[in-house]
Design a protein around this motif. Structure first.
Motif, PDB file in Angstrom:
ATOM      1  N   ALA A  50      79.731  15.889  36.648  1.00  0.00           N
ATOM      2  CA  ALA A  50      78.450  15.174  36.694  1.00  0.00           C
ATOM      3  C   ALA A  50      77.437  15.952  35.862  1.00  0.00           C
ATOM      4  O   ALA A  50      77.706  17.063  35.398  1.00  0.00           O
ATOM      5  N   ALA A  51      76.268  15.358  35.694  1.00  0.00           N
ATOM      6  CA  ALA A  51      75.155  16.029  35.023  1.00  0.00           C
ATOM      7  C   ALA A  51      74.198  16.566  36.071  1.00  0.00           C
ATOM      8  O   ALA A  51      73.927  15.904  37.083  1.00  0.00           O
ATOM      9  N   VAL A 100      79.553  10.005  38.449  1.00  0.00           N
ATOM     10  CA  VAL A 100      80.463  11.144  38.542  1.00  0.00           C
ATOM     11  C   VAL A 100      81.845  10.734  38.065  1.00  0.00           C
ATOM     12  O   VAL A 100      82.217   9.558  38.068  1.00  0.00           O
ATOM     13  N   GLY A 101      82.612  11.736  37.664  1.00  0.00           N
ATOM     14  CA  GLY A 101      84.037  11.564  37.423  1.00  0.00           C
ATOM     15  C   GLY A 101      84.762  12.536  38.321  1.00  0.00           C
ATOM     16  O   GLY A 101      84.300  13.663  38.534  1.00  0.00           O
ATOM     17  N   THR A 102      85.875  12.128  38.887  1.00  0.00           N
ATOM     18  CA  THR A 102      86.647  13.034  39.731  1.00  0.00           C
ATOM     19  C   THR A 102      88.106  12.999  39.305  1.00  0.00           C
ATOM     20  O   THR A 102      88.592  12.000  38.765  1.00  0.00           O
ATOM     21  N   ILE A 103      88.794  14.114  39.543  1.00  0.00           N
ATOM     22  CA  ILE A 103      90.231  14.164  39.330  1.00  0.00           C
ATOM     23  C   ILE A 103      90.860  14.954  40.473  1.00  0.00           C
ATOM     24  O   ILE A 103      90.416  16.065  40.790  1.00  0.00           O
ATOM     25  N   VAL A 183      87.818  19.312  32.173  1.00  0.00           N
ATOM     26  CA  VAL A 183      86.695  19.001  31.307  1.00  0.00           C
ATOM     27  C   VAL A 183      85.987  17.749  31.818  1.00  0.00           C
ATOM     28  O   VAL A 183      86.625  16.735  32.110  1.00  0.00           O
ATOM     29  N   ALA A 184      84.669  17.854  31.974  1.00  0.00           N
ATOM     30  CA  ALA A 184      83.832  16.715  32.331  1.00  0.00           C
ATOM     31  C   ALA A 184      83.049  16.295  31.090  1.00  0.00           C
ATOM     32  O   ALA A 184      82.587  17.137  30.324  1.00  0.00           O
ATOM     33  N   SER A 185      82.935  14.994  30.892  1.00  0.00           N
ATOM     34  CA  SER A 185      82.207  14.468  29.735  1.00  0.00           C
ATOM     35  C   SER A 185      81.424  13.246  30.175  1.00  0.00           C
ATOM     36  O   SER A 185      81.724  12.632  31.202  1.00  0.00           O
ATOM     37  N   ALA A 186      80.421  12.884  29.384  1.00  0.00           N
ATOM     38  CA  ALA A 186      79.510  11.815  29.787  1.00  0.00           C
ATOM     39  C   ALA A 186      79.235  10.865  28.645  1.00  0.00           C
ATOM     40  O   ALA A 186      79.356  11.216  27.477  1.00  0.00           O
ATOM     41  N   ALA A 187      78.873   9.647  29.009  1.00  0.00           N
ATOM     42  CA  ALA A 187      78.420   8.634  28.058  1.00  0.00           C
ATOM     43  C   ALA A 187      77.497   7.686  28.808  1.00  0.00           C
ATOM     44  O   ALA A 187      77.241   7.861  30.003  1.00  0.00           O
ATOM     45  N   ALA A 188      76.996   6.687  28.128  1.00  0.00           N
ATOM     46  CA  ALA A 188      76.013   5.791  28.733  1.00  0.00           C
ATOM     47  C   ALA A 188      76.559   5.053  29.946  1.00  0.00           C
ATOM     48  O   ALA A 188      75.810   4.704  30.860  1.00  0.00           O
ATOM     49  N   ASP A 189      77.891   4.803  29.962  1.00  0.00           N
ATOM     50  CA  ASP A 189      78.444   4.001  31.052  1.00  0.00           C
ATOM     51  C   ASP A 189      79.036   4.838  32.176  1.00  0.00           C
ATOM     52  O   ASP A 189      79.650   4.292  33.093  1.00  0.00           O
ATOM     53  N   GLY A 190      78.881   6.171  32.146  1.00  0.00           N
ATOM     54  CA  GLY A 190      79.368   6.966  33.254  1.00  0.00           C
ATOM     55  C   GLY A 190      79.895   8.324  32.844  1.00  0.00           C
ATOM     56  O   GLY A 190      79.726   8.777  31.712  1.00  0.00           O
TER      57      GLY A 190
END
Length: 300
Positions: A50-51, A100-103, A183-190
């Motif tokens: 997350a940011a 957020v992204g989770t793994i 690695v976490a990464s971000a863009a406009a859609d999440g």
């Protein structure tokens, strides 16, 4: 929700895998199937990307007894305890909702699943409303056995967490010895959280403020590289599987394209957080994935 945004589509076109990616993208769903729910509930760790409130992207390790992360239905999960108080993302999840992204990755079985969505605080810790749910193949995933849980680390003592803006020599050695990172990464859609693996040495510290690693052939989705194409912010998480120490890096990344489809990611370090004993989990030495390519020296 669309499987891919413009960044991922651009990378897929460049590499020439657009048709394959369209086929693979059909595996991305919005619901949590029973087999995925059972897998998640058996895991003692979950990586969350997350940011933070200042917009810096981080990847963080959450741990607990199996069941601490569990599906609450076909469209959401609950994570007991939430983000540790000393973690860079401790104040990131807000009542308004945080992408957020989770793994969830299980080294014992070399299986992994990813769930991206919107997180909110809860009485137990946090919840995530799922927007994308999918599994990945075991490629580049090292096998490890879980020895057990160590006593909780004194990570709330003053000075236990080390902050910086560049890697120390010891941290560079840890990165060079790593066979796995997140690695976490971000863009406009999440936000997305993913795994990278290889033989020790596949990640190269080029300087105290720059790392590189080869982008090995994968599932053709290019979710991470697509985010980097569109945004550039990224967070890396390195875990010492024997001691539980975590090394979190936040910065920006770009992809360099070479001949015959070769790709190298360059990561510029802006912030460093090292937490000794952050994880109570203690893992065995690895059995390396047979898919790991030989390590080669990065091109300048």
């Amino acid at each position: 929700m669309r499987a891919y945004h413009s960044g991922s589509l651009a990378v897929q076109e460049r590499v020439g895998v657009r048709q394959l990616a369209e086929h693979v993208g059909r595996s991305i769903g919005e619901g949590i199937r029973p087999v995925a729910a059972a897998f998640l509930e058996a895991q003692p760790m979950l990586v969350l990307g997350a940011a933070d409130p200042d917009g810096r992207v981080w990847a963080s390790l959450l741990t607990g007894a199996p069941g601490f992360a569990r599906a609450t239905g076909p469209h959401g999960i609950s994570v007991e305890g939430g983000v540790p108080a000393r973690d860079p993302l401790s104040t990131a999840v807000t009542a308004a909702g945080t992408p957020v992204g989770t793994i969830a990755l299980d080294p014992r079985t070399r299986r992994r699943m990813r769930l991206n969505g919107i997180a909110r605080p809860s009485a137990r810790g946090l919840t995530v409303d799922a927007e994308q749910v999918f599994s990945n193949c075991p490629k580049y995933l090292q096998k490890r056995e879980l020895y057990g849980f160590a006593d909780p680390a004194p990570d709330h003592r003053d000075g236990a967490v080390r902050h910086g803006t560049a890697l120390t020599p010891d941290q560079e050695r840890s990165v060079r010895a790593a066979d796995t990172f997140f690695v976490a990464s971000a863009a406009a859609d999440g936000v997305d959280a993913s795994h990278r693996g290889g033989n020790p040495g596949f990640v190269t510290p080029l300087s105290p403020t720059e790392l590189s690693w080869p982008d090995y052939a994968g599932n053709a989705m290019f979710l991470t590289l697509g985010n980097l194409e569109a945004d550039g912010r990224a967070g890396l998480l390195f875990l010492d599987w024997r001691t539980g120490t975590t090394l979190q890096l936040s910065g920006t990344a770009r992809t360099a394209y070479g001949a015959e489809g070769a790709r190298t990611v360059r990561f510029r370090v802006a912030h460093v957080v090292e937490t000794p004993g952050a994880s109570p989990l203690r893992w065995s030495e690895p059995e390396y994935s047979p898919a790991n390519p030989p390590v080669t020296e990065p091109r300048p």
